[in-house]
Design a protein around this motif. Structure first.
Motif, PDB file in Angstrom:
ATOM      1  N   PRO A 212      41.755  41.195  51.184  1.00 27.29           N
ATOM      2  CA  PRO A 212      40.413  41.599  50.761  1.00 27.29           C
ATOM      3  C   PRO A 212      40.134  41.192  49.311  1.00 27.29           C
ATOM      4  CG  PRO A 212      41.543  43.403  51.876  1.00 27.29           C
ATOM      5  CD  PRO A 212      42.558  42.339  51.648  1.00 27.29           C
ATOM      6  N   TYR A 213      38.906  40.875  49.040  1.00 31.26           N
ATOM      7  CA  TYR A 213      38.492  40.444  47.701  1.00 31.26           C
ATOM      8  C   TYR A 213      38.887  41.467  46.638  1.00 31.26           C
ATOM      9  CZ  TYR A 213      35.210  40.119  43.791  1.00 31.26           C
ATOM     10  OH  TYR A 213      34.643  40.083  42.552  1.00 31.26           O
ATOM     11  N   LYS A 220      43.547  41.117  38.286  1.00 27.01           N
ATOM     12  CA  LYS A 220      42.870  40.658  37.072  1.00 27.01           C
ATOM     13  C   LYS A 220      43.136  39.175  36.754  1.00 27.01           C
ATOM     14  CE  LYS A 220      42.524  45.134  34.752  1.00 27.01           C
ATOM     15  NZ  LYS A 220      42.794  45.948  35.946  1.00 27.01           N
ATOM     16  N   PRO A 221      42.798  38.308  37.679  1.00 27.86           N
ATOM     17  CA  PRO A 221      43.001  36.868  37.440  1.00 27.86           C
ATOM     18  C   PRO A 221      41.973  36.317  36.450  1.00 27.86           C
ATOM     19  CG  PRO A 221      41.848  37.187  39.502  1.00 27.86           C
ATOM     20  CD  PRO A 221      42.193  38.569  38.999  1.00 27.86           C
ATOM     21  N   ASP A 222      42.346  35.227  35.799  1.00 32.17           N
ATOM     22  CA  ASP A 222      41.412  34.514  34.933  1.00 32.17           C
ATOM     23  C   ASP A 222      40.568  33.520  35.724  1.00 32.17           C
ATOM     24  OD1 ASP A 222      42.364  35.656  32.425  1.00 32.17           O
ATOM     25  OD2 ASP A 222      44.179  34.477  32.764  1.00 32.17           O
ATOM     26  N   GLY A 223      41.063  33.147  36.894  1.00 34.88           N
ATOM     27  CA  GLY A 223      40.331  32.204  37.728  1.00 34.88           C
ATOM     28  C   GLY A 223      40.859  32.212  39.143  1.00 34.88           C
ATOM     29  N   THR A 244      32.383  33.731  48.184  1.00 39.62           N
ATOM     30  CA  THR A 244      31.065  34.089  47.654  1.00 39.62           C
ATOM     31  C   THR A 244      31.197  35.107  46.519  1.00 39.62           C
ATOM     32  OG1 THR A 244      30.030  33.709  49.811  1.00 39.62           O
ATOM     33  CG2 THR A 244      28.807  35.054  48.233  1.00 39.62           C
ATOM     34  N   GLN A 245      32.017  36.124  46.744  1.00 39.88           N
ATOM     35  CA  GLN A 245      32.200  37.155  45.720  1.00 39.88           C
ATOM     36  C   GLN A 245      32.969  36.630  44.513  1.00 39.88           C
ATOM     37  OE1 GLN A 245      32.765  41.362  47.444  1.00 39.88           O
ATOM     38  NE2 GLN A 245      33.524  40.042  49.090  1.00 39.88           N
ATOM     39  N   MET A 246      33.929  35.737  44.755  1.00 39.22           N
ATOM     40  CA  MET A 246      34.690  35.164  43.644  1.00 39.22           C
ATOM     41  C   MET A 246      33.802  34.308  42.757  1.00 39.22           C
ATOM     42  SD  MET A 246      38.187  34.167  45.689  1.00 39.22           S
ATOM     43  CE  MET A 246      39.242  35.449  46.366  1.00 39.22           C
ATOM     44  N   VAL A 247      32.917  33.508  43.350  1.00 38.75           N
ATOM     45  CA  VAL A 247      32.001  32.685  42.572  1.00 38.75           C
ATOM     46  C   VAL A 247      31.128  33.563  41.689  1.00 38.75           C
ATOM     47  CG1 VAL A 247      29.972  31.180  42.736  1.00 38.75           C
ATOM     48  CG2 VAL A 247      31.968  30.738  44.186  1.00 38.75           C
ATOM     49  N   GLU A 248      30.671  34.681  42.238  1.00 39.76           N
ATOM     50  CA  GLU A 248      29.735  35.541  41.516  1.00 39.76           C
ATOM     51  C   GLU A 248      30.380  36.321  40.382  1.00 39.76           C
ATOM     52  OE1 GLU A 248      27.933  37.786  44.655  1.00 39.76           O
ATOM     53  OE2 GLU A 248      26.574  36.136  45.232  1.00 39.76           O
ATOM     54  N   THR A 249      31.707  36.287  40.257  1.00 44.32           N
ATOM     55  CA  THR A 249      32.359  36.906  39.097  1.00 44.32           C
ATOM     56  C   THR A 249      32.148  36.055  37.847  1.00 44.32           C
ATOM     57  OG1 THR A 249      34.471  35.739  39.421  1.00 44.32           O
ATOM     58  CG2 THR A 249      34.188  37.863  40.556  1.00 44.32           C
ATOM     59  N   LEU A 364      39.142  27.297  32.441  1.00 43.55           N
ATOM     60  CA  LEU A 364      39.885  28.542  32.171  1.00 43.55           C
ATOM     61  C   LEU A 364      39.962  28.799  30.671  1.00 43.55           C
ATOM     62  CD1 LEU A 364      42.843  28.111  34.689  1.00 43.55           C
ATOM     63  CD2 LEU A 364      41.053  29.840  34.831  1.00 43.55           C
ATOM     64  N   SER A 365      40.207  27.750  29.905  1.00 41.69           N
ATOM     65  CA  SER A 365      40.313  27.888  28.444  1.00 41.69           C
ATOM     66  C   SER A 365      38.985  28.304  27.832  1.00 41.69           C
ATOM     67  CB  SER A 365      40.780  26.558  27.855  1.00 41.69           C
ATOM     68  OG  SER A 365      40.924  26.650  26.465  1.00 41.69           O
ATOM     69  N   GLU A 366      37.901  27.702  28.302  1.00 44.39           N
ATOM     70  CA  GLU A 366      36.585  28.038  27.771  1.00 44.39           C
ATOM     71  C   GLU A 366      36.182  29.459  28.130  1.00 44.39           C
ATOM     72  OE1 GLU A 366      34.205  24.994  29.471  1.00 44.39           O
ATOM     73  OE2 GLU A 366      34.704  23.499  27.934  1.00 44.39           O
ATOM     74  N   ALA A 367      36.567  29.898  29.323  1.00 44.58           N
ATOM     75  CA  ALA A 367      36.222  31.251  29.765  1.00 44.58           C
ATOM     76  C   ALA A 367      37.000  32.314  29.002  1.00 44.58           C
ATOM     77  CB  ALA A 367      36.474  31.391  31.264  1.00 44.58           C
ATOM     78  N   LYS A 368      38.222  31.950  28.604  1.00 42.39           N
ATOM     79  CA  LYS A 368      39.088  32.925  27.933  1.00 42.39           C
ATOM     80  C   LYS A 368      38.661  33.086  26.479  1.00 42.39           C
ATOM     81  CE  LYS A 368      43.542  34.797  28.449  1.00 42.39           C
ATOM     82  NZ  LYS A 368      44.434  35.093  29.571  1.00 42.39           N
TER      83      LYS A 368
END
Length: 368
Positions: A212-213, A220-223, A244-249, A364-368
């Protein structure tokens, strides 16, 4: 096995090929498809994306360098249903090989057939399209074998990822030194994909397909990474919902092959079954962002509908196949999510496309 034992390959349109048995004596069936790679047969046989399929190796000699277990396994077992080739080598030349391909197939209970005119067979499949087939060294009567062939389900609408996924979550990489935590959805993941992630500083937790999502997010993944795998993506509603839910994070997301199709489906784009798919190591793809071309490794029988993507306000086409103009890569304009239809890890195959892992790391680097 006695290599003089007869075997029969029968296609669902009634076309038959006689040859010699290889691997285990018996009967096996699945969707027949061909791979044009001249090397890397062991990686092909252990690729979970081939689950449920009979592979036709177009290279004229198969088995001549044996089997090496430590370095060339893409998963924990042989995933193909059967193998067809022209010349099957009982001897092998590589000093580091553990044993012959014949012994490998016997251990894995794989039924195959050699001494087949693979050029004729491939031309037939290219003209008529992929179809189910059956190989037998037990039933040599075509009428009786056709009765068994009709019992095999069509790949169209078949969900198979849940049959090849890991049963329990597991980890890869060094948690102490890793810069990013990547949740990997295992729909049929290849080992070399994980190695490309961990070698770039990712600590990966590999989740079973139907996790499950909410359970994935608890880590708590970064990506997110959405893997390759077998079967029809349109039959995987559970995976489409998760993606779908992962993209929307708004966390970075990267999909390969089946993962590419799932990203498209999660964005409202439909998929279709291709006439005979792309399987080989020499498919030319153009990167529309850079204008550069790359030679790619591919293994897929489904694709995304180009007209729906080109009219989608939030999707940009990033790569196209130069042979047939099929969509080979997309990215979301509104989220840091992208995917490619081909295999940038390329095991086997050229390494032209490994920059895509670097692009994921950059996100990942830019998001962090």
């Amino acid at each position: 096995m006695n290599q003089k034992k007869e075997a029969l390959l029968l296609l669902e349109d009634g076309t038959a090929y006689k040859g010699l048995a290889l691997g285990k004596s018996g009967t096996t069936g699945g969707e027949i498809c061909f791979n044009t790679g001249m090397t890397g047969y062991q990686e092909i046989y252990t690729d979970p994306s081939y689950y449920g399929q009979i592979i036709v190796n177009t290279n004229s000699h198969i088995g001549n360098y044996g089997v090496q277990l430590e370095d060339e396994e893409e998963s924990g077992s042989v995933k193909i249903r059967g193998m067809v080739c022209n010349t099957f080598s009982q001897i092998y030349s590589r000093d580091t090989a553990d044993f012959s391909l014949q012994e490998y197939f016997e251990r894995a209970n794989i039924v195959g057939i050699s001494n087949v005119d693979t050029r004729h067979l491939v031309r037939h499949v290219r003209e008529k399209g992929v179809m189910n087939a059956i190989i037998s060294s037990e039933i040599l009567d075509e009428v009786e074998l056709m009765k068994e062939l009709k019992k095999i389900p069509s790949m169209d609408g078949l969900e198979l990822s849940s049959e090849v996924t890991t049963e329990e979550p597991y980890y890869m990489g060094d948690e102490a030194t890793a810069k990013w935590r990547v949740a990997v959805m295992d729909y049929g993941i290849k080992k070399s994909i994980l190695l490309n992630l961990t070698s770039r500083g990712c600590y990966c937790k590999v989740f079973p397909a139907k996790t499950p999502y909410e359970e994935v997010l608890e880590w708590k993944p970064d990506g997110f990474f959405i893997s390759n795998g077998p079967g029809d993506p349109s039959a995987m509603e559970y995976a489409v919902e998760n993606v779908t839910q992962m993209v929307e994070t708004a966390k970075p997301l990267f999909g390969i092959c089946l993962g590419h199709q799932l990203l498209a489906l999660s964005s409202g784009i439909t998929t279709y079954k291709m006439h005979h798919g792309h399987r080989g190591l020499n498919h030319p793809v153009k990167n529309l962002i850079t204008g550069l071309c790359e030679i790619t490794s591919q293994n897929h029988g489904f694709a995304v509908k180009p007209d729906e993507i080109e009219s989608h306000p939030d999707i940009e086409v990033t790569h196209i196949n130069l042979n047939d103009k099929t969509i080979e890569g997309i990215r979301r304009k509104d989220y840091p999510a992208f995917s490619v239809q081909y295999h940038p890890e390329a095991s086997p195959g050229p390494h032209d496309s490994r920059y895509l892992f670097d692009e994921f790391i950059k996100l990942l680097s830019e998001a962090k």
